[in-house]
Scaffold this motif. Structure first.
Motif, PDB file in Angstrom:
ATOM      1  N   THR A 130       0.339  -1.881  -0.107  1.00 16.41           N
ATOM      2  CA  THR A 130      -0.081  -0.262  -0.108  1.00 16.41           C
ATOM      3  C   THR A 130       1.026   1.184   0.368  1.00 16.41           C
ATOM      4  OG1 THR A 130      -1.653  -1.155   0.912  1.00 16.41           O
ATOM      5  CG2 THR A 130      -1.248   1.208   1.088  1.00 16.41           C
ATOM      6  N   VAL A 131       0.307   1.992  -1.229  1.00 20.03           N
ATOM      7  CA  VAL A 131       1.413   3.529  -1.407  1.00 20.03           C
ATOM      8  C   VAL A 131       0.258   4.847  -1.404  1.00 20.03           C
ATOM      9  CG1 VAL A 131       3.186   4.922  -2.318  1.00 20.03           C
ATOM     10  CG2 VAL A 131       3.326   2.708  -1.772  1.00 20.03           C
ATOM     11  N   GLY A 132      -0.154   5.264  -0.511  1.00 17.68           N
ATOM     12  CA  GLY A 132      -1.401   6.467  -0.915  1.00 17.68           C
ATOM     13  C   GLY A 132      -2.223   5.770  -0.493  1.00 17.68           C
ATOM     14  N   ASP A 133      -3.260   6.012  -1.915  1.00 17.26           N
ATOM     15  CA  ASP A 133      -4.099   5.461  -1.735  1.00 17.26           C
ATOM     16  C   ASP A 133      -4.483   3.723  -2.599  1.00 17.26           C
ATOM     17  OD1 ASP A 133      -4.307   7.218  -3.688  1.00 17.26           O
ATOM     18  OD2 ASP A 133      -6.676   7.824  -3.102  1.00 17.26           O
ATOM     19  N   LEU A 134      -3.751   3.200  -2.914  1.00 16.75           N
ATOM     20  CA  LEU A 134      -3.089   2.506  -3.652  1.00 16.75           C
ATOM     21  C   LEU A 134      -3.075   1.226  -3.340  1.00 16.75           C
ATOM     22  CD1 LEU A 134      -2.453   3.995  -7.131  1.00 16.75           C
ATOM     23  CD2 LEU A 134      -4.576   3.257  -6.207  1.00 16.75           C
ATOM     24  N   THR A 135      -3.296   0.310  -3.123  1.00 17.45           N
ATOM     25  CA  THR A 135      -2.663  -1.595  -3.083  1.00 17.45           C
ATOM     26  C   THR A 135      -2.753  -2.256  -3.888  1.00 17.45           C
ATOM     27  OG1 THR A 135      -4.248  -0.653  -0.781  1.00 17.45           O
ATOM     28  CG2 THR A 135      -3.773  -3.061  -1.482  1.00 17.45           C
ATOM     29  N   LEU A 136      -1.381  -2.813  -4.063  1.00 12.17           N
ATOM     30  CA  LEU A 136      -1.423  -3.884  -4.566  1.00 12.17           C
ATOM     31  C   LEU A 136      -2.212  -5.333  -3.844  1.00 12.17           C
ATOM     32  CD1 LEU A 136       2.192  -3.536  -6.766  1.00 12.17           C
ATOM     33  CD2 LEU A 136      -0.610  -2.446  -7.301  1.00 12.17           C
ATOM     34  N   ASP A 137      -2.443  -5.985  -4.447  1.00 15.05           N
ATOM     35  CA  ASP A 137      -2.882  -7.670  -3.735  1.00 15.05           C
ATOM     36  C   ASP A 137      -2.662  -8.573  -4.748  1.00 15.05           C
ATOM     37  OD1 ASP A 137      -4.213  -9.142  -2.867  1.00 15.05           O
ATOM     38  OD2 ASP A 137      -6.218  -9.014  -2.556  1.00 15.05           O
ATOM     39  N   TYR A 138      -0.876  -9.224  -4.393  1.00 19.37           N
ATOM     40  CA  TYR A 138      -0.665  -9.923  -4.740  1.00 19.37           C
ATOM     41  C   TYR A 138      -1.042 -11.472  -5.256  1.00 19.37           C
ATOM     42  CZ  TYR A 138       3.667  -6.934  -4.129  1.00 19.37           C
ATOM     43  OH  TYR A 138       4.612  -6.264  -4.319  1.00 19.37           O
ATOM     44  N   GLY A 139      -2.228 -11.470  -3.892  1.00 23.65           N
ATOM     45  CA  GLY A 139      -2.814 -12.476  -4.361  1.00 23.65           C
ATOM     46  C   GLY A 139      -3.454 -13.322  -5.246  1.00 23.65           C
ATOM     47  N   ASN A 140      -4.548 -11.776  -5.329  1.00 23.44           N
ATOM     48  CA  ASN A 140      -5.310 -12.611  -6.862  1.00 23.44           C
ATOM     49  C   ASN A 140      -5.104 -11.004  -7.718  1.00 23.44           C
ATOM     50  OD1 ASN A 140      -5.880  -9.575  -6.005  1.00 23.44           O
ATOM     51  ND2 ASN A 140      -7.842 -10.556  -5.194  1.00 23.44           N
ATOM     52  N   SER A 141      -3.618 -10.246  -7.918  1.00 16.41           N
ATOM     53  CA  SER A 141      -2.797  -9.459  -9.388  1.00 16.41           C
ATOM     54  C   SER A 141      -4.417  -8.444  -9.363  1.00 16.41           C
ATOM     55  CB  SER A 141      -3.187 -10.201  -9.891  1.00 16.41           C
ATOM     56  OG  SER A 141      -1.743 -11.387  -9.457  1.00 16.41           O
ATOM     57  N   THR A 142      -4.942  -7.998  -8.485  1.00 17.06           N
ATOM     58  CA  THR A 142      -5.729  -6.090  -8.403  1.00 17.06           C
ATOM     59  C   THR A 142      -5.030  -5.200  -7.578  1.00 17.06           C
ATOM     60  OG1 THR A 142      -6.688  -7.181  -6.622  1.00 17.06           O
ATOM     61  CG2 THR A 142      -7.699  -8.169  -8.281  1.00 17.06           C
ATOM     62  N   VAL A 143      -5.482  -4.406  -7.938  1.00 18.90           N
ATOM     63  CA  VAL A 143      -5.331  -2.798  -7.433  1.00 18.90           C
ATOM     64  C   VAL A 143      -6.331  -2.412  -6.532  1.00 18.90           C
ATOM     65  CG1 VAL A 143      -3.827  -0.745  -7.928  1.00 18.90           C
ATOM     66  CG2 VAL A 143      -3.483  -2.625  -9.271  1.00 18.90           C
ATOM     67  N   ILE A 144      -6.299  -2.060  -5.715  1.00 19.45           N
ATOM     68  CA  ILE A 144      -7.584  -1.588  -5.148  1.00 19.45           C
ATOM     69  C   ILE A 144      -7.825   0.285  -4.403  1.00 19.45           C
ATOM     70  CG2 ILE A 144      -9.275  -1.600  -3.216  1.00 19.45           C
ATOM     71  CD1 ILE A 144      -8.336  -4.518  -2.984  1.00 19.45           C
ATOM     72  N   ARG A 145      -8.011   1.036  -5.156  1.00 17.58           N
ATOM     73  CA  ARG A 145      -8.229   2.957  -4.617  1.00 17.58           C
ATOM     74  C   ARG A 145      -9.215   2.337  -3.706  1.00 17.58           C
ATOM     75  NH1 ARG A 145     -10.883   7.782  -6.290  1.00 17.58           N
ATOM     76  NH2 ARG A 145      -9.389   8.981  -5.634  1.00 17.58           N
ATOM     77  N   GLN A 146      -8.605   3.196  -2.488  1.00 19.96           N
ATOM     78  CA  GLN A 146      -9.563   3.690  -1.634  1.00 19.96           C
ATOM     79  C   GLN A 146      -9.824   4.817  -2.068  1.00 19.96           C
ATOM     80  OE1 GLN A 146      -9.660   1.708   2.595  1.00 19.96           O
ATOM     81  NE2 GLN A 146     -10.263   3.953   2.953  1.00 19.96           N
ATOM     82  N   ASN A 147     -11.110   5.758  -2.513  1.00 16.27           N
ATOM     83  CA  ASN A 147     -11.660   7.324  -2.543  1.00 16.27           C
ATOM     84  C   ASN A 147     -11.531   7.739  -1.008  1.00 16.27           C
ATOM     85  OD1 ASN A 147     -13.846   6.651  -1.406  1.00 16.27           O
ATOM     86  ND2 ASN A 147     -14.892   6.595  -3.814  1.00 16.27           N
ATOM     87  N   THR A 148     -11.764   9.229  -1.353  1.00 18.62           N
ATOM     88  CA  THR A 148     -11.606  10.029   0.373  1.00 18.62           C
ATOM     89  C   THR A 148     -13.405   9.788   0.936  1.00 18.62           C
ATOM     90  OG1 THR A 148     -13.745  12.080  -1.570  1.00 18.62           O
ATOM     91  CG2 THR A 148     -10.543  12.252  -1.261  1.00 18.62           C
ATOM     92  N   GLN A 149     -13.898   8.720   0.251  1.00 22.12           N
ATOM     93  CA  GLN A 149     -15.594   8.706   0.645  1.00 22.12           C
ATOM     94  C   GLN A 149     -14.857   6.889   1.554  1.00 22.12           C
ATOM     95  OE1 GLN A 149     -16.033  10.125  -2.322  1.00 22.12           O
ATOM     96  NE2 GLN A 149     -15.932  12.030  -1.163  1.00 22.12           N
ATOM     97  N   GLY A 150     -14.225   6.224   1.338  1.00 25.97           N
ATOM     98  CA  GLY A 150     -13.725   5.292   1.750  1.00 25.97           C
ATOM     99  C   GLY A 150     -13.848   4.046   0.575  1.00 25.97           C
ATOM    100  N   GLU A 151     -14.912   4.380   0.147  1.00 30.37           N
ATOM    101  CA  GLU A 151     -15.406   3.540  -1.134  1.00 30.37           C
ATOM    102  C   GLU A 151     -13.859   2.638  -1.361  1.00 30.37           C
ATOM    103  OE1 GLU A 151     -19.739   5.279  -2.049  1.00 30.37           O
ATOM    104  OE2 GLU A 151     -18.009   5.778  -3.151  1.00 30.37           O
ATOM    105  N   GLN A 152     -14.032   1.489  -2.703  1.00 25.63           N
ATOM    106  CA  GLN A 152     -12.889   0.782  -2.511  1.00 25.63           C
ATOM    107  C   GLN A 152     -12.983   1.073  -4.224  1.00 25.63           C
ATOM    108  OE1 GLN A 152     -11.765  -2.838  -0.597  1.00 25.63           O
ATOM    109  NE2 GLN A 152     -10.865  -1.653   0.761  1.00 25.63           N
ATOM    110  N   GLN A 153     -12.651   1.046  -4.990  1.00 28.25           N
ATOM    111  CA  GLN A 153     -12.166   0.405  -6.453  1.00 28.25           C
ATOM    112  C   GLN A 153     -11.410  -0.077  -6.370  1.00 28.25           C
ATOM    113  OE1 GLN A 153     -12.008   4.698  -9.166  1.00 28.25           O
ATOM    114  NE2 GLN A 153     -13.090   2.826 -10.579  1.00 28.25           N
ATOM    115  N   VAL A 154     -11.428  -1.221  -7.993  1.00 28.12           N
ATOM    116  CA  VAL A 154     -10.892  -2.243  -8.228  1.00 28.12           C
ATOM    117  C   VAL A 154     -10.134  -1.290  -9.399  1.00 28.12           C
ATOM    118  CG1 VAL A 154     -10.067  -5.097  -9.223  1.00 28.12           C
ATOM    119  CG2 VAL A 154     -11.739  -4.148  -6.698  1.00 28.12           C
ATOM    120  N   ILE A 155      -8.632  -1.419 -10.054  1.00 31.55           N
ATOM    121  CA  ILE A 155      -8.582  -0.965 -11.047  1.00 31.55           C
ATOM    122  C   ILE A 155      -8.040  -1.875 -11.815  1.00 31.55           C
ATOM    123  CG2 ILE A 155      -6.928   0.212 -12.407  1.00 31.55           C
ATOM    124  CD1 ILE A 155      -6.947   2.106  -9.887  1.00 31.55           C
TER     125      ILE A 155
END
Length: 234
Positions: A130-155
């Motif tokens: 995790t750096v900033g609001d981006l999280t790399l998940d190695y388990g499923n090779s996804t990138v998750i962004r958490q916005n200012t409302q705390g909602e998570q978005q998969v990129i």
């Protein structure tokens, strides 16, 4: 994750490289111990693990391992060999190998031993970065962004885009050159150019921008690129 494979048996080398590529490892494969040492000694790439055959043209895998340890390099080493006597195993482990796999072996066992080596390594890669609001998940090779409302978005990223973003996130706010990116994201003997790197960065930027993450990757003309979260809101 990047692997250096030093194996002079062509059929086995092809099989190992293909298996590891399928598991999303980057593999630099060489068939000579002298060339293997060049790869280990030049520090162009950051390897996760080295797979060394014991008997090689030029420098043996055993000697490669000894040289690494004499330099204080903690890179995990898996030794491949047809030598199955207990005395040989002790010799390999005493030379600094972390594990020992006797030929012939199955690829399932090879992968299991690599995972075990990574877990035991002091540089073990966690399941998430995790750096900033981006999280790399190695388990499923996804990138998750958490916005200012705390909602998570998969990129959704391609494998190469994932590796590129991972490299930037491991070096936040650092200037990285085109050559550094090429050496780390592409296999050493793969054909790639500065245009290929720039094109890949454009694709990654487009996906980040479409996910409301604009301006994360700066271009510093004449120097390289930098991941800078302070520019996100500009």
């Amino acid at each position: 994750m990047r692997v250096l494979l030093v194996e002079d048996e062509p059929d086995l080398g092809v099989a190992i490289k293909r298996t590891l590529n399928q598991q999303k490892y980057l593999v630099d494969w060489v068939m000579d111990g002298n060339e293997g040492w060049d790869y280990l000694d030049n520090s162009l790439a950051e390897y996760t693990v080295a797979i060394l055959d014991w008997m090689l043209p030029g420098i043996s895998g055993l000697e490669l391992c000894k040289r690494l340890r004499c330099q204080g390099n903690p890179l995990p080493v898996l030794m491949l060999t047809a030598k199955d006597r207990m005395e040989d195993k002790v010799t390999g482990l005493d030379a600094g190998a972390d594990d020992y796999l006797v030929k012939p072996f199955g690829m399932v066992e090879l992968l299991a031993r690599l995972r075990a080596l990574q877990r035991r390594s002091p540089h073990f890669q966690p399941q998430q970065l995790t750096v900033g609001d981006l999280t790399l998940d190695y388990g499923n090779s996804t990138v998750i962004r958490q916005n200012t409302q705390g909602e998570q978005q998969v990129i959704t990223l391609t494998n190469k885009e994932f590796q590129l973003l991972e490299y930037f996130m491991k070096h936040p706010k650092q200037i990285v050159t085109t050559e550094q990116i090429r050496n780390q994201i592409w296999e050493v003997n793969a054909e790639s150019s500065s245009n290929v790197v720039a094109a890949q960065i454009r694709l990654l930027r487009r996906k980040l921008t479409n996910s409301d993450c604009p301006n994360l990757i700066e271009t510093l003309h004449g120097l390289g690129y930098r991941l800078n979260f302070t520019n996100e809101s500009k």
